[in-house]
Motif scaffolding. Structure first.
Motif, short mmCIF file in Angstrom:
data_model
loop_
_atom_site.label_atom_id
_atom_site.label_comp_id
_atom_site.label_asym_id
_atom_site.label_seq_id
_atom_site.Cartn_x
_atom_site.Cartn_y
_atom_site.Cartn_z
N MET A 1 -0.74 -30.22 -9.09
CA MET A 1 -0.21 -29.73 -10.36
C MET A 1 0.52 -28.40 -10.17
O MET A 1 1.59 -28.17 -10.75
CB MET A 1 -1.32 -29.61 -11.39
CG MET A 1 -1.92 -30.94 -11.82
SD MET A 1 -3.50 -30.75 -12.72
CE MET A 1 -2.93 -29.97 -14.24
N LEU A 2 -0.05 -27.53 -9.35
CA LEU A 2 0.61 -26.25 -9.05
C LEU A 2 1.93 -26.48 -8.32
O LEU A 2 2.96 -25.89 -8.65
CB LEU A 2 -0.31 -25.37 -8.20
CG LEU A 2 -1.60 -24.87 -8.86
CD1 LEU A 2 -2.49 -24.21 -7.82
CD2 LEU A 2 -1.29 -23.89 -9.99
N ALA A 3 1.88 -27.36 -7.32
CA ALA A 3 3.08 -27.63 -6.51
C ALA A 3 4.18 -28.26 -7.34
O ALA A 3 5.37 -28.04 -7.09
CB ALA A 3 2.72 -28.52 -5.33
N ALA A 4 3.81 -29.05 -8.35
CA ALA A 4 4.81 -29.71 -9.20
C ALA A 4 5.66 -28.68 -9.94
O ALA A 4 6.84 -28.93 -10.23
CB ALA A 4 4.12 -30.64 -10.20
N VAL A 5 5.08 -27.51 -10.23
CA VAL A 5 5.81 -26.46 -10.93
C VAL A 5 6.42 -25.46 -9.95
O VAL A 5 7.57 -25.04 -10.11
CB VAL A 5 4.87 -25.72 -11.91
CG1 VAL A 5 5.57 -24.51 -12.53
CG2 VAL A 5 4.39 -26.67 -13.00
N ALA A 6 5.65 -25.11 -8.94
CA ALA A 6 6.06 -24.03 -8.02
C ALA A 6 6.90 -24.51 -6.86
O ALA A 6 7.52 -23.70 -6.16
CB ALA A 6 4.82 -23.32 -7.48
N GLY A 7 6.91 -25.82 -6.61
CA GLY A 7 7.65 -26.36 -5.48
C GLY A 7 6.84 -26.38 -4.20
O GLY A 7 7.29 -26.90 -3.18
N ALA B 1 3.47 -24.13 -18.19
CA ALA B 1 2.93 -25.45 -17.90
C ALA B 1 1.44 -25.56 -18.20
O ALA B 1 0.98 -26.60 -18.69
CB ALA B 1 3.19 -25.80 -16.43
N TYR B 2 0.66 -24.50 -17.93
CA TYR B 2 -0.80 -24.66 -17.90
C TYR B 2 -1.59 -23.63 -18.71
O TYR B 2 -2.82 -23.65 -18.69
CB TYR B 2 -1.29 -24.65 -16.45
CG TYR B 2 -0.65 -25.73 -15.62
CD1 TYR B 2 -0.75 -27.07 -15.99
CD2 TYR B 2 0.09 -25.42 -14.48
CE1 TYR B 2 -0.15 -28.07 -15.25
CE2 TYR B 2 0.69 -26.42 -13.72
CZ TYR B 2 0.56 -27.73 -14.11
OH TYR B 2 1.17 -28.73 -13.37
N TRP B 3 -0.91 -22.75 -19.43
CA TRP B 3 -1.61 -21.84 -20.35
C TRP B 3 -1.34 -22.26 -21.78
O TRP B 3 -0.22 -22.63 -22.11
CB TRP B 3 -1.12 -20.41 -20.15
CG TRP B 3 -1.83 -19.64 -19.08
CD1 TRP B 3 -2.72 -20.11 -18.17
CD2 TRP B 3 -1.69 -18.23 -18.83
NE1 TRP B 3 -3.14 -19.09 -17.36
CE2 TRP B 3 -2.53 -17.93 -17.73
CE3 TRP B 3 -0.94 -17.20 -19.41
CZ2 TRP B 3 -2.63 -16.63 -17.22
CZ3 TRP B 3 -1.04 -15.92 -18.89
CH2 TRP B 3 -1.88 -15.64 -17.81
N PRO B 4 -2.33 -22.20 -22.67
CA PRO B 4 -3.73 -21.91 -22.37
C PRO B 4 -4.37 -23.06 -21.61
O PRO B 4 -4.05 -24.23 -21.83
CB PRO B 4 -4.36 -21.73 -23.75
CG PRO B 4 -3.48 -22.51 -24.68
CD PRO B 4 -2.10 -22.43 -24.12
N GLY B 5 -5.30 -22.72 -20.73
CA GLY B 5 -5.96 -23.73 -19.93
C GLY B 5 -6.69 -23.12 -18.75
O GLY B 5 -6.75 -21.90 -18.60
N PRO B 6 -7.23 -23.98 -17.87
CA PRO B 6 -8.13 -23.51 -16.80
C PRO B 6 -7.39 -23.00 -15.55
O PRO B 6 -7.67 -23.42 -14.44
CB PRO B 6 -8.96 -24.75 -16.49
CG PRO B 6 -8.03 -25.89 -16.76
CD PRO B 6 -7.20 -25.45 -17.95
N LEU B 7 -6.44 -22.10 -15.77
CA LEU B 7 -5.68 -21.52 -14.67
C LEU B 7 -5.73 -20.00 -14.75
O LEU B 7 -5.40 -19.41 -15.78
CB LEU B 7 -4.21 -21.96 -14.73
CG LEU B 7 -3.29 -21.30 -13.68
CD1 LEU B 7 -3.67 -21.73 -12.27
CD2 LEU B 7 -1.83 -21.61 -13.98
#
Length: 343
Positions: free
Chosen positions: A203-209, A91-97
């Protein structure tokens, strides 16, 4: 510490090649990322990594983040890749995670500050990824500033802090995000946010639940506690000026700072709210635009020293979305000193 003639390298193929050669030789280089500029060293070379702490004046118990350019570079660096990490990376790589994993034996203690974990991220900045690939090794890279001072979002900021301390700075332009990466611990069943950034809790919760938030995001780390992530333990991001956060409505904030106009104070306010102020001011973005605040906040904190500000009353940002990252940085710049006008 060795003294260098620090060169500013262009972010083109020749500059990238020269930076990569320095990194392979165990030297330090300031490199651009989409978040802030990093002070990079070969992450697999404990001696080179140790020079990061010397150049920055950084405490030795503050862990570093390892930067990679491709997914294939991750497995050798970690003990395992949890399924959740793959989902977040998709979802978020590459990026600011940045994600925290159990580390492998390849990671020197200098990188992890003696912890059993390692923080890893894949930056999206094309120059950062190119220099990692060209160097052929993962890069450990905290922000390329003197420890405790505002992080650099321009190559000129790195040159101001690091000239004479490192051989080169690679110029990749202005950083697009402006605050350091989100750090999340994926070694637990529910991911835990350790440092907010451009990837928000939602954004994290949208992927991780779901996601938990470490209390140290908005409060001091308890005395003697171990910092599991960069940006948790020490006063950070601070100009020489004394910064105080002020929480309240625009009207209450203006009244508060105006009541101190006979003192040597500066207002750090939101765009469009300057007209009500009767003291010197500098603005750091619109009240309703936390992403814009994030892009400008470190530059403004640096400019406070340039204009000779002594005491700065900073209008408090929202703690929602990217605003939580801005609040986290300002809270630490202020040494957790907050005046709440709403009480």
């Amino acid at each position: 510490m060795r003294e260098y003639t620090t060169r500013l390298l262009p972010g083109d193929s020749l500059g990238i090649r020269e930076a990569a050669a320095l990194l392979r030789a165990g030297e330090l280089v300031g490199i651009p990322t989409e978040t802030v500029y990093g002070l990079a060293a070969n992450a697999l070379d404990g001696g080179a990594v140790g020079r990061i702490f010397t150049a920055k004046g950084r405490p030795q118990d503050n862990p570093l983040i390892v930067h990679i350019a491709d997914w294939e570079a991750l497995p050798p660096l970690v003990a395992e890749v949890p399924p959740l990490a793959k989902k977040l990376a998709d979802a978020y790589w590459p990026g600011p995670l940045t994600m925290i994993f159990r580390k492998s034996a390849l990671i020197p203690d200098e990188v992890s500050a003696g912890l059993s974990t390692v923080a890893v991220r894949m930056p999206s900045h094309p120059v950062a990824r190119a220099v990692i690939r060209q160097a052929g090794v993962p890069l450990a890279a905290p922000s390329a500033n003197l420890s405790g001072s505002p992080s650099p979002t321009l190559a000129s900021h790195v040159m101001a802090d690091m000239t004479g301390r490192i051989p080169a700075v690679l110029d990749g332009g202005e950083c697009a995000v402006g605050v350091e990466s989100t750090v999340v611990d994926v070694t637990k069943e529910t991911p835990c946010l350790l440092r907010p950034g451009g990837v928000t809790p939602a954004m994290l919760a949208a992927v991780a639940g779901g996601v938990s938030i470490n209390p140290a995001v908005t409060s001091r780390l308890p005395e003697g506690a171990v910092a599991a992530s960069p940006g948790m333990k020490y006063k950070h991001y601070a100009p020489k000026a004394h910064v105080v956060l002020v929480r309240g409505t625009p009207e209450d904030y203006a009244a508060f700072v105006n009541a101190r106009r006979d003192e040597p104070v500066t207002a750090m306010c939101f765009d469009g709210e300057e007209g009500a102020l009767r003291v010197p001011y500098i603005s750091y973005g619109r009240r309703d635009d936390p992403a814009g605040q994030a892009r400008r906040v470190f530059d403004v904190l640096r400019r406070l020293d340039e204009i000779g500000a002594k005491t700065v009353y900073c209008a408090c940002p929202s703690e929602e979305g990217v605003g939580l990252a801005v609040y986290n940085r300002l809270l630490r710049a202020a040494g957790f000193e907050v005046i709440d006008l709403d009480r």
